[in-house]
Design a protein around this motif. Sequence first.
Motif, PDB file in Angstrom:
ATOM      1  N   SER A  83      16.496  35.362   1.986  1.00 12.01           N
ATOM      2  CA  SER A  83      15.435  36.175   2.594  1.00 12.01           C
ATOM      3  C   SER A  83      14.495  36.648   1.483  1.00 12.01           C
ATOM      4  N   ASN A  84      13.296  37.045   1.875  1.00 13.38           N
ATOM      5  CA  ASN A  84      12.371  37.549   0.845  1.00 13.38           C
ATOM      6  C   ASN A  84      12.208  39.067   0.934  1.00 13.38           C
ATOM      7  N   GLN A  85      13.215  39.716   1.497  1.00 11.92           N
ATOM      8  CA  GLN A  85      13.175  41.187   1.597  1.00 11.92           C
ATOM      9  C   GLN A  85      13.641  41.788   0.273  1.00 11.92           C
ATOM     10  N   ASN A  86      12.768  41.765  -0.720  1.00 13.47           N
ATOM     11  CA  ASN A  86      13.108  42.332  -2.029  1.00 13.47           C
ATOM     12  C   ASN A  86      11.830  42.825  -2.693  1.00 13.47           C
ATOM     13  N   ALA A  87      11.973  43.372  -3.884  1.00  8.59           N
ATOM     14  CA  ALA A  87      10.853  44.042  -4.550  1.00  8.59           C
ATOM     15  C   ALA A  87       9.653  43.118  -4.757  1.00  8.59           C
ATOM     16  N   GLN A  88       9.913  41.806  -4.918  1.00 10.97           N
ATOM     17  CA  GLN A  88       8.800  40.889  -5.208  1.00 10.97           C
ATOM     18  C   GLN A  88       8.365  40.078  -3.990  1.00 10.97           C
ATOM     19  N   GLY A  89       9.068  40.262  -2.855  1.00 17.22           N
ATOM     20  CA  GLY A  89       8.726  39.497  -1.658  1.00 17.22           C
ATOM     21  C   GLY A  89       8.909  38.003  -1.860  1.00 17.22           C
ATOM     22  N   ARG A 107      37.635  42.629 -12.373  1.00 19.84           N
ATOM     23  CA  ARG A 107      38.411  41.590 -13.058  1.00 19.84           C
ATOM     24  C   ARG A 107      37.511  40.642 -13.857  1.00 19.84           C
ATOM     25  N   GLY A 108      36.217  40.928 -13.853  1.00 22.65           N
ATOM     26  CA  GLY A 108      35.292  40.124 -14.657  1.00 22.65           C
ATOM     27  C   GLY A 108      34.674  38.960 -13.908  1.00 22.65           C
ATOM     28  N   ALA A 109      34.975  38.802 -12.625  1.00 23.96           N
ATOM     29  CA  ALA A 109      34.378  37.696 -11.870  1.00 23.96           C
ATOM     30  C   ALA A 109      32.936  38.038 -11.494  1.00 23.96           C
ATOM     31  N   VAL A 110      32.047  37.034 -11.588  1.00 23.55           N
ATOM     32  CA  VAL A 110      30.645  37.241 -11.232  1.00 23.55           C
ATOM     33  C   VAL A 110      30.543  37.448  -9.727  1.00 23.55           C
ATOM     34  N   ILE A 111      29.826  38.514  -9.305  1.00 25.54           N
ATOM     35  CA  ILE A 111      29.690  38.742  -7.858  1.00 25.54           C
ATOM     36  C   ILE A 111      28.239  38.650  -7.370  1.00 25.54           C
ATOM     37  N   ALA A 112      27.283  38.849  -8.255  1.00 27.07           N
ATOM     38  CA  ALA A 112      25.882  38.767  -7.812  1.00 27.07           C
ATOM     39  C   ALA A 112      24.950  38.800  -9.019  1.00 27.07           C
ATOM     40  N   ILE A 113      23.682  38.461  -8.754  1.00 26.53           N
ATOM     41  CA  ILE A 113      22.629  38.662  -9.755  1.00 26.53           C
ATOM     42  C   ILE A 113      21.619  39.615  -9.128  1.00 26.53           C
ATOM     43  N   VAL A 114      21.214  40.594  -9.901  1.00 25.13           N
ATOM     44  CA  VAL A 114      20.182  41.497  -9.401  1.00 25.13           C
ATOM     45  C   VAL A 114      18.961  41.392 -10.325  1.00 25.13           C
ATOM     46  N   GLU A 115      17.808  41.199  -9.727  1.00 26.32           N
ATOM     47  CA  GLU A 115      16.580  41.037 -10.502  1.00 26.32           C
ATOM     48  C   GLU A 115      16.146  42.376 -11.112  1.00 26.32           C
ATOM     49  N   GLN A 116      15.455  42.292 -12.243  1.00 30.21           N
ATOM     50  CA  GLN A 116      14.961  43.492 -12.937  1.00 30.21           C
ATOM     51  C   GLN A 116      14.331  44.485 -11.956  1.00 30.21           C
ATOM     52  N   GLN A 131       3.727  29.422  -4.545  1.00 29.41           N
ATOM     53  CA  GLN A 131       4.926  29.781  -5.285  1.00 29.41           C
ATOM     54  C   GLN A 131       5.577  31.026  -4.662  1.00 29.41           C
ATOM     55  N   LEU A 132       6.480  30.746  -3.724  1.00 31.96           N
ATOM     56  CA  LEU A 132       7.113  31.842  -2.986  1.00 31.96           C
ATOM     57  C   LEU A 132       8.470  32.208  -3.557  1.00 31.96           C
ATOM     58  N   GLY A 133       8.752  31.756  -4.767  1.00 30.98           N
ATOM     59  CA  GLY A 133      10.003  32.130  -5.413  1.00 30.98           C
ATOM     60  C   GLY A 133      10.821  30.921  -5.831  1.00 30.98           C
ATOM     61  N   THR A 134      11.790  31.182  -6.737  1.00 30.59           N
ATOM     62  CA  THR A 134      12.590  30.085  -7.295  1.00 30.59           C
ATOM     63  C   THR A 134      13.457  29.416  -6.219  1.00 30.59           C
ATOM     64  N   ASP A 180      19.909  34.714  -5.356  1.00 30.07           N
ATOM     65  CA  ASP A 180      20.699  35.261  -4.242  1.00 30.07           C
ATOM     66  C   ASP A 180      21.788  34.298  -3.773  1.00 30.07           C
ATOM     67  N   VAL A 181      21.752  33.032  -4.204  1.00 32.63           N
ATOM     68  CA  VAL A 181      22.820  32.113  -3.805  1.00 32.63           C
ATOM     69  C   VAL A 181      24.164  32.563  -4.402  1.00 32.63           C
ATOM     70  N   ILE A 182      24.108  33.315  -5.492  1.00 29.95           N
ATOM     71  CA  ILE A 182      25.366  33.762  -6.123  1.00 29.95           C
ATOM     72  C   ILE A 182      26.131  34.674  -5.154  1.00 29.95           C
ATOM     73  N   GLY A 183      25.415  35.663  -4.592  1.00 32.55           N
ATOM     74  CA  GLY A 183      26.038  36.560  -3.613  1.00 32.55           C
ATOM     75  C   GLY A 183      26.593  35.787  -2.415  1.00 32.55           C
ATOM     76  N   LEU A 184      25.840  34.771  -1.959  1.00 31.80           N
ATOM     77  CA  LEU A 184      26.286  33.972  -0.810  1.00 31.80           C
ATOM     78  C   LEU A 184      27.546  33.177  -1.158  1.00 31.80           C
ATOM     79  N   ALA A 185      27.571  32.632  -2.361  1.00 29.58           N
ATOM     80  CA  ALA A 185      28.757  31.880  -2.799  1.00 29.58           C
ATOM     81  C   ALA A 185      29.980  32.787  -2.756  1.00 29.58           C
ATOM     82  N   VAL A 186      29.848  33.978  -3.303  1.00 36.89           N
ATOM     83  CA  VAL A 186      30.980  34.913  -3.376  1.00 36.89           C
ATOM     84  C   VAL A 186      31.460  35.259  -1.963  1.00 36.89           C
TER      85      VAL A 186
END
Length: 452
Positions: free
Chosen positions: A185-191, A143-152, A75-78, A197-203
């Motif tokens: 990439s898995n360069q984040n706090a949980q590896g 303007r209220g548009a979603v630009i990214a999701i950041v994990e806890q 389980q390397l992430g969602t 992260d697809v949200i940021g890529l979409a934007v």
Amino acid sequence: MLEIVILAAGKGTRMRSEKPKVMHPLGGKPLVKHVVERARELQAHKIHLVVGHGAEHVEAAMVADDITFSDQAQQLGTGHAVMQTLEKLQADSTVLILYGDVPLIKTATLEKLIGLVDSHKMALLTVDLQNPFGYGRILRDARGAVIAIVEQKDATPEQQLIKEGNSGVMAMTTAQLRNWLPQLSNQNAQGEYYLTDVIGLAVQQGIGVQAVKAASEMEVLGINNRQQQAQLERALQQQQAAILLDAGVTLLDPARFDLRGTLTAGQDCVIDVNCIFEGAVTLGSSVEIGPNCVIKNAQLGDGVHIYANSHIEDAIIENNCSVGPYARLRPGTHLKAHAKVGNFVETKKAVVGIGSKINHLSYIGDAILGDDVNVGAGTITCNYDGVNKHLTQIGDNCFVGANSTLVAPVKLGANATVAAGSTITAPVNPDELVVARTRQRHIQGWRRPTKK
Ligand code: UD1
Ligand code: CA
């Protein structure tokens, strides 16, 4: 075409269980089955289950023509989980991502989400949370548009103040997924490879992120431990109870009602407290069910009255019958109209004719009773010879005296009478009285022994 990916590979460590988390029950049914049912309501072309921990158990329980299984050994992430399905997705599909441990999601919410997807847009289900701790937070621009999701675990203190959380549920096209997932990439706090992260890529690529807010927190709550399982169980039961109340069923206390299957009811049924319904149960009109009954896979006709503490399984009970208190109807019981089964009576594979009565303390198994039969207290059908089961047949209008033993196979003709305390081992003709007990003897002046 719609395809649905359900993530169900996680172990569920906090359940402290041998069983994979998604196989734990809610409303008597594995969590993942609830989610699969939602997928089917949406008429998904294919359902892709991503399995890992306890994969064999999940596959064995869920195997079906419209389901494919993708193994995620580690389980390397969602994001990594969804990647396991990429090859199986059709090029022109809309893909909806659901979670095997989020069982109370509503079909209508999902329909809204799917409707927003096209080659220039993806959709995301968010939720306003009282306590957003642990959730990915939704970042929006001025303007209220979603630009990214950041994990806890990756969020700054300011970002942690955001109350709008990511439900995890999202929808996009196969083409978008095939474009974005390899870029994670898995360069984040949980590896981990975060799907979020697809949200940021979409934007970045000018794909609009359409956010839909869930109407209630309950809808997107996941189950991670037994506390949450219990909480969602109550929520599900409340929802089911509300549907029945709206349909015209009286539940004397909706908080003490449990349905682990389906229950359909005609008009004016009344269900007392602490009843459990399992499998498929149907009630006619004006059925009354006393407290503490367990009813599984049964059909009850109009005007049936079940008294307190009765246990009924795989039975058909026709109109105006009365059962209990303390009755046990086992599989294959069929009570015809106006029949009565009273306290401490057990029946199994027994047909009981119209208006017949078994009122007290009996075992009636592998038996066919005609109409208007009266079975006295303590009557036993001896259906088992230690190897095989045998049939007892009792004709119309027979009267079986109390404490009789009917050794099967045996047949009583219509209108026969069995004297109390008889042991019947041979057929009885119609209209006969049969007495099969030792004759009473009288010894005058009998002296009881005295102490020496
Ligand atoms: C995820 C979201 C978070 C969201 C939250 C909602 C990511 C990175 N984060 O966080 O933004 O607010 O859900 O509950 O997506 N799973 C797999 N394989 C994996 C990892 C997870 O199948 O490799 C499954 C799990 O079994 C679980 C679900 O995906 O059912 C969510 O995984 P989990 O690790 O609990 O994600 P969160 O940290 O809660
Ligand atoms: Ca989670």
